[in-house]
Design an enzyme around this catalytic site. Structure first.
Site, PDB file in Angstrom:
ATOM      1  N   GLY A 194      29.018  49.728  43.190  1.00 23.23           N
ATOM      2  CA  GLY A 194      29.849  49.978  42.741  1.00 23.23           C
ATOM      3  C   GLY A 194      29.162  49.439  41.244  1.00 23.23           C
ATOM      4  N   GLY A 223      25.508  44.064  43.312  1.00 27.93           N
ATOM      5  CA  GLY A 223      26.281  43.251  43.814  1.00 27.93           C
ATOM      6  C   GLY A 223      25.908  42.392  44.977  1.00 27.93           C
ATOM      7  N   ASP A 269      33.684  42.568  40.911  1.00 29.54           N
ATOM      8  CA  ASP A 269      34.186  41.437  42.474  1.00 29.54           C
ATOM      9  C   ASP A 269      33.375  39.780  41.784  1.00 29.54           C
ATOM     10  OD1 ASP A 269      35.555  43.839  43.182  1.00 29.54           O
ATOM     11  OD2 ASP A 269      33.733  43.547  44.901  1.00 29.54           O
ATOM     12  N   ARG A 294      54.659  43.217  32.509  1.00 30.57           N
ATOM     13  CA  ARG A 294      55.181  42.223  32.296  1.00 30.57           C
ATOM     14  C   ARG A 294      56.513  42.531  31.251  1.00 30.57           C
ATOM     15  NH1 ARG A 294      55.752  37.504  34.553  1.00 30.57           N
ATOM     16  NH2 ARG A 294      53.720  36.434  34.180  1.00 30.57           N
ATOM     17  N   GLY A 343      39.217  44.289  44.508  1.00 30.93           N
ATOM     18  CA  GLY A 343      38.998  42.843  44.741  1.00 30.93           C
ATOM     19  C   GLY A 343      38.882  42.924  47.166  1.00 30.93           C
ATOM     20  N   SER A 400      62.411  37.589  36.346  1.00 31.66           N
ATOM     21  CA  SER A 400      61.410  38.597  37.050  1.00 31.66           C
ATOM     22  C   SER A 400      60.663  37.434  37.173  1.00 31.66           C
ATOM     23  CB  SER A 400      60.460  39.662  35.501  1.00 31.66           C
ATOM     24  OG  SER A 400      60.151  38.716  34.538  1.00 31.66           O
TER      25      SER A 400
HETATM   26  O1  F6P Z   1      32.854  47.051  42.639  1.00 32.82           O
HETATM   27  C1  F6P Z   1      33.377  46.433  43.303  1.00 32.82           C
HETATM   28  C2  F6P Z   1      34.724  47.431  44.455  1.00 32.82           C
HETATM   29  O2  F6P Z   1      35.252  47.444  43.216  1.00 32.82           O
HETATM   30  C3  F6P Z   1      35.766  46.826  45.351  1.00 32.82           C
HETATM   31  O3  F6P Z   1      36.283  45.260  44.787  1.00 32.82           O
HETATM   32  C4  F6P Z   1      36.568  47.774  45.426  1.00 32.82           C
HETATM   33  O4  F6P Z   1      36.729  47.053  47.301  1.00 32.82           O
HETATM   34  C5  F6P Z   1      35.026  48.689  46.287  1.00 32.82           C
HETATM   35  O5  F6P Z   1      34.325  48.751  45.307  1.00 32.82           O
HETATM   36  C6  F6P Z   1      35.001  49.892  45.856  1.00 32.82           C
HETATM   37  O6  F6P Z   1      34.216  50.726  46.466  1.00 32.82           O
HETATM   38  P1  F6P Z   1      34.291  52.122  46.422  1.00 32.82           P
HETATM   39  O7  F6P Z   1      35.525  53.100  46.505  1.00 32.82           O
HETATM   40  O8  F6P Z   1      33.522  52.580  45.335  1.00 32.82           O
HETATM   41  O9  F6P Z   1      33.262  52.398  47.769  1.00 32.82           O
END
Ligand code: F6P
Length: 320
Positions: A11, A102, A128, A155, A171, A216
């Protein structure tokens, strides 16, 4: 060491371009030739790399995304794919490789390091923030800031309508983004994949909050920590109040990197080149205790970075 290659994988994260720029400029100043592989491991397996020069990386410091493009590459998960990339490195006469990405990307880098003589160094870049051996990854700070500026807006409307909101942040497996965004946006509840949600505790908190006059609430939930619709339905049934869901989505992966993400990228880029020049491959650079550091790729890949539980305790104390 004569020629180094760079690839961005997995990612994307804001600040990847700043890292490319730093690596190219530092390496060139040390008389190294630099090339870029496009689309991560896909390009490493199949393509001839393209030259990168101090001028060709001009004007990219402030850009989100990655000029080298990136891809998820299932073919590289198999040994055949890894060997193909190793052969391509040899053919391209690349003797040092920097992988910017990552945790998942570094597992690929570790496999590749076992099949090639080229030295490999990882530069942690992911929203992440899940790389063991670095307190922070490139792009994390930017994503947190993107998330909290959206949560602040949510908010406003939550207060006006006296509603509860579930805000889903990215995440899939880890909750670093949810926890940091949650604490810095003053979320009443934070839900992360690492900690099993005790629903009764959550309902108790929401009930106590409304008794204390809070009309809220913002619940920040990591994408991998359960289903938002299901949770919203349950909260509505239990509390009798309206719940809305807002999924922040891919905007969190883009945008101009913050100063912090750019600085980390520059420091990590410099360190990566230094390691290669001193003949140290199989490493991941990182930030530890405020200083630039490094650990072995093997250790980084084989260890799960722990979530800071003290932050979760603090978040709960602050949300009263
Ligand atoms: O870059 C990390 C991340 O954003 C994760 O939190 C997320 O689940 C994932 O990549 C989704 O990425 P893609 O849809 O590009 O596989």
């Amino acid at each position: 060491m004569k020629k180094i290659g760079i690839a961005t994988t997995g990612g994307d994260a804001p600040g990847m371009n700043a890292a490319i720029r730093a690596i190219v400029r530092i390496a060139t100043s040390r008389h190294l030739e630099v090339v870029g592989f496009h689309r991560g491991y896909e390009g490493l397996m199949n393509d001839e790399p393209k030259p990168l020069t101090p001028r060709s990386v001009g004007g990219i410091l402030q850009l989100g995304g990655t000029i080298l493009h990136t891809a998820r590459c299932p073919e590289f998960a198999a040994r055949r794919g890894v060997r193909k990339a190793a052969r391509n490195l040899l053919r391209s006469r690349v003797d040092g490789l920097v992988i910017i990405g990552g945790n998942g990307s570094f597992k690929g880098a570790l496999d590749l390091s076992r099949e090639t003589d080229a030295l490999i160094v990882g530069v942690p870049a992911t929203i992440d923030n899940d790389v063991y051996g670095s307190d922070e990854t490139i792009g994390f700070d930017t994503a947190v800031n993107t998330a909290i500026s959206e949560i602040d807006k949510i908010r406003d409307t939550a207060i006006s309508h006296e509603r509860k909101f579930i805000v889903e942040v990215m995440g899939r497996n880890r909750g670093f983004l949810a926890l940091t965004a949650g604490i810095t946006a003053g979320a009443e509840i934070i839900i992360v994949p690492e900690i099993r949600l005790k629903r009764e505790n959550m309902f108790r908190t929401l009930e106590e909050n409304s008794r204390k006059g809070k009309k809220s609430s913002i619940i920040v939930k990591a994408e991998g920590a359960g289903d938002a619709d299901e949770l919203a339905g349950e909260i509505e049934r239990r509390t009798g109040s309206e719940v809305r869901i807002s999924v922040l989505g891919y905007a969190q992966r883009g945008g101009s990197p913050t100063a912090r993400s750019r600085l980390l990228a520059s420091l990590f880029g410099e360190k990566a080149v230094e390691l290669l020049l001193s003949g140290q491959g199989g490493r991941v650079v990182g930030l530890q205790g405020g200083g630039v550091s490094m650990i072995s790729l093997e250790k980084s890949c084989g260890t799960e970075k722990p979530l800071d539980m003290n932050l979760m305790v603090l978040a709960n104390l602050l949300a009263t």
